[in-house]
Design a protein around this motif. Structure first.
Motif, PDB file in Angstrom:
ATOM      1  N   THR A 192       0.842  -1.250   0.080  1.00  0.00           N
ATOM      2  CA  THR A 192       0.054   0.005  -0.037  1.00  0.00           C
ATOM      3  C   THR A 192       0.742   1.210  -0.109  1.00  0.00           C
ATOM      4  OG1 THR A 192      -1.609   1.168   1.275  1.00  0.00           O
ATOM      5  CG2 THR A 192      -0.159  -0.178   2.445  1.00  0.00           C
ATOM      6  N   GLY A 193       0.513   2.382  -0.824  1.00  0.00           N
ATOM      7  CA  GLY A 193       1.057   3.561  -0.839  1.00  0.00           C
ATOM      8  C   GLY A 193       0.834   4.199  -2.113  1.00  0.00           C
ATOM      9  N   VAL A 194       1.810   5.014  -2.634  1.00  0.00           N
ATOM     10  CA  VAL A 194       1.403   5.928  -3.769  1.00  0.00           C
ATOM     11  C   VAL A 194       2.382   5.754  -4.795  1.00  0.00           C
ATOM     12  CG1 VAL A 194       0.992   8.505  -4.453  1.00  0.00           C
ATOM     13  CG2 VAL A 194       0.281   7.583  -1.944  1.00  0.00           C
ATOM     14  N   VAL A 195       1.965   5.676  -6.011  1.00  0.00           N
ATOM     15  CA  VAL A 195       2.865   5.778  -7.047  1.00  0.00           C
ATOM     16  C   VAL A 195       2.618   7.082  -7.762  1.00  0.00           C
ATOM     17  CG1 VAL A 195       3.354   4.908  -9.326  1.00  0.00           C
ATOM     18  CG2 VAL A 195       2.239   3.277  -7.650  1.00  0.00           C
ATOM     19  N   PRO A 196       3.720   8.056  -7.492  1.00  0.00           N
ATOM     20  CA  PRO A 196       3.724   9.269  -8.181  1.00  0.00           C
ATOM     21  C   PRO A 196       3.613   9.315  -9.608  1.00  0.00           C
ATOM     22  CG  PRO A 196       5.500   8.981  -6.715  1.00  0.00           C
ATOM     23  CD  PRO A 196       5.100   7.562  -6.851  1.00  0.00           C
ATOM     24  N   LEU A 197       3.039  10.239 -10.340  1.00  0.00           N
ATOM     25  CA  LEU A 197       2.973  10.496 -11.811  1.00  0.00           C
ATOM     26  C   LEU A 197       4.112  11.522 -11.962  1.00  0.00           C
ATOM     27  CD1 LEU A 197      -0.578   9.868 -12.550  1.00  0.00           C
ATOM     28  CD2 LEU A 197       1.244   8.261 -12.371  1.00  0.00           C
ATOM     29  N   VAL A 198       4.777  11.336 -12.955  1.00  0.00           N
ATOM     30  CA  VAL A 198       5.581  12.393 -13.234  1.00  0.00           C
ATOM     31  C   VAL A 198       5.499  12.854 -14.804  1.00  0.00           C
ATOM     32  CG1 VAL A 198       7.707  11.909 -11.474  1.00  0.00           C
ATOM     33  CG2 VAL A 198       7.623  10.718 -13.889  1.00  0.00           C
ATOM     34  N   HIS A 199       5.352  14.328 -14.954  1.00  0.00           N
ATOM     35  CA  HIS A 199       5.213  14.767 -16.112  1.00  0.00           C
ATOM     36  C   HIS A 199       6.546  15.908 -16.366  1.00  0.00           C
ATOM     37  CE1 HIS A 199       1.175  13.362 -15.688  1.00  0.00           C
ATOM     38  NE2 HIS A 199       1.301  13.991 -14.134  1.00  0.00           N
ATOM     39  N   GLY A 200       6.907  15.908 -17.559  1.00  0.00           N
ATOM     40  CA  GLY A 200       7.966  16.602 -17.955  1.00  0.00           C
ATOM     41  C   GLY A 200       8.056  16.992 -19.487  1.00  0.00           C
ATOM     42  N   HIS A 201       8.839  17.753 -19.985  1.00  0.00           N
ATOM     43  CA  HIS A 201       9.202  17.995 -21.468  1.00  0.00           C
ATOM     44  C   HIS A 201      10.375  17.342 -21.853  1.00  0.00           C
ATOM     45  CE1 HIS A 201       7.205  21.695 -19.736  1.00  0.00           C
ATOM     46  NE2 HIS A 201       6.639  21.898 -20.882  1.00  0.00           N
ATOM     47  N   GLY A 202      10.154  16.854 -23.059  1.00  0.00           N
ATOM     48  CA  GLY A 202      11.318  15.958 -23.721  1.00  0.00           C
ATOM     49  C   GLY A 202      12.200  16.946 -24.565  1.00  0.00           C
ATOM     50  N   THR A 203      12.984  16.553 -25.131  1.00  0.00           N
ATOM     51  CA  THR A 203      13.894  17.311 -26.057  1.00  0.00           C
ATOM     52  C   THR A 203      13.322  17.927 -27.122  1.00  0.00           C
ATOM     53  OG1 THR A 203      15.809  15.764 -25.478  1.00  0.00           O
ATOM     54  CG2 THR A 203      16.203  17.467 -27.108  1.00  0.00           C
ATOM     55  N   PRO A 204      13.310  19.245 -27.207  1.00  0.00           N
ATOM     56  CA  PRO A 204      12.478  19.982 -28.335  1.00  0.00           C
ATOM     57  C   PRO A 204      12.823  19.250 -29.715  1.00  0.00           C
ATOM     58  CG  PRO A 204      13.060  21.639 -26.864  1.00  0.00           C
ATOM     59  CD  PRO A 204      13.795  20.170 -26.287  1.00  0.00           C
ATOM     60  N   VAL A 205      12.125  18.910 -30.647  1.00  0.00           N
ATOM     61  CA  VAL A 205      12.232  18.472 -32.045  1.00  0.00           C
ATOM     62  C   VAL A 205      12.268  19.482 -33.045  1.00  0.00           C
ATOM     63  CG1 VAL A 205      11.780  16.730 -33.659  1.00  0.00           C
ATOM     64  CG2 VAL A 205      11.383  16.159 -31.112  1.00  0.00           C
TER      65      VAL A 205
END
Lengths: 223, 223
Positions: A192-205
């Motif tokens: 039992t616990g929390v799975v954090p979700l991560v959001h970010g920017h990739g390398t600009p194309v």
């Protein structure tokens, strides 16, 4: 004379006070703004022929006003232009921050931050406000970008409809923290616990046809 | 005898064919399912006292049926239980995949994948269907988790209302690729391209009261 102090909270109304989990609700202006500023799309709800319609769309914020835009031919934009005083909408923004795994299926949840705005969306007719709104829409996606792109010309402005929605009847809802299992479940053998979700920017194309002499602007470089 | 072949596409209706960017619309069943299965929350729209309401909520999918759940006291659940044959809803799911920076402000966009479902949400009364729906809701968040947690007991089942919404009037919309600037803008000195957005799972954080002998389950380990 001291300037008028902005109220730090939005008023509450019957429809902004939830029937459940009231402790998760907030009317704090700064919190509402921060949730709105972090998301890329909102979900805009309106009523068409008596039935609900929910569409994802970009938006921008200037103080206590949100702007959405679209082709003058798109349904909600056309409907808002024809309705007087405007189109009743509900605009909702949600971040999912984590998956909350309890020992009981019942107490599974997610950590989230959401904002729900109720109000009347009105077509922007003032050309200056329309220009500022379009800048805000571009800058919402990439802060500073409106100054580093070609502004809309007369033809593009004429093809674009902008709606304004004042932040007045608005609430945030936030869940943080771990699972809340019932006392009799605490010895069950489940992780039992929390799975954090991560959001970010990739390398600009870069676009295929970008002149290689054009450098990556600072506002796109990693911090 | 060969089994009946499932139609690979959903039917189109007046409200699932967009007025603009029709080339971005799709009715492909597999595409719709994949977009639905990848998101954590949907935005559920309904009409209350003539005005639209859009709320974020968890959901699960079993074949061509979506399930949402909530307290029996929550507004949409109560409304769906009281309405006959159910509650008109619009359920929308959106992924934002990238920021599209064109040379012109006008052609700025985002890459996204969305699904919009129109239909009537009906309260699930069959106990077996209700149990399967709740499993699907948990497994939607973490596949396999429903088998590794305590199932809902009679009291929890009674406190939970579940709505079903059949995937029938449904469409996907997808934008991919780079910016599409006008030919006369190609020599403008602005950086142009796509900033991909990345989404992932962080390291699971055990609850404070987790027995340290309980190992992290395989379905939460990094691939």
């Amino acid at each position: 004379m001291a300037p008028l102090q902005e109220n730090p909270s939005y008023r509450t109304t019957e429809r902004t006070v939830p029937t459940r989990s009231r402790d998760r609700a907030s009317y704090d202006r700064d919190l509402v703004h921060s949730i709105l500023d972090e998301a890329y799309v909102c979900h805009l709800g309106f009523v068409r022929d008596g039935a609900p319609v929910v569409l994802p769309t970009l938006y921008g914020r200037v103080g206590d006003t949100l702007y959405v835009h679209g082709s003058t031919g798109s349904r909600p934009l056309r409907m808002a232009g024809q309705a007087d005083p405007g189109l009743d909408v509900c605009l909702t923004v949600t971040h999912v921050d984590g998956l909350v795994l309890a020992r009981s299926a019942f107490h599974h949840s997610i950590n989230y931050r959401s904002v729900v705005v109720h109000g009347t969306a009105r077509q922007v007719t003032d050309p200056e406000e329309k220009r500022s709104a379009l800048d805000a829409l571009v800058d919402h996606v990439v802060p500073g970008r409106s100054r580093d792109s070609r502004p809309a010309d007369a033809k593009e402005l004429a093809a674009t409809a902008v709606l304004r929605l004042d932040l007045d009847e608005v609430s945030a809802k936030v869940r943080t923290g771990g699972p809340s299992d019932d006392p009799e479940d605490l010895s069950l053998p489940y992780w039992t616990g929390v799975v954090p979700l991560v959001h970010g920017h990739g390398t600009p194309v870069p676009a295929d046809d970008l002149d290689p002499s054009v450098a990556l602007p600072e506002y796109l470089s990693a911090p």
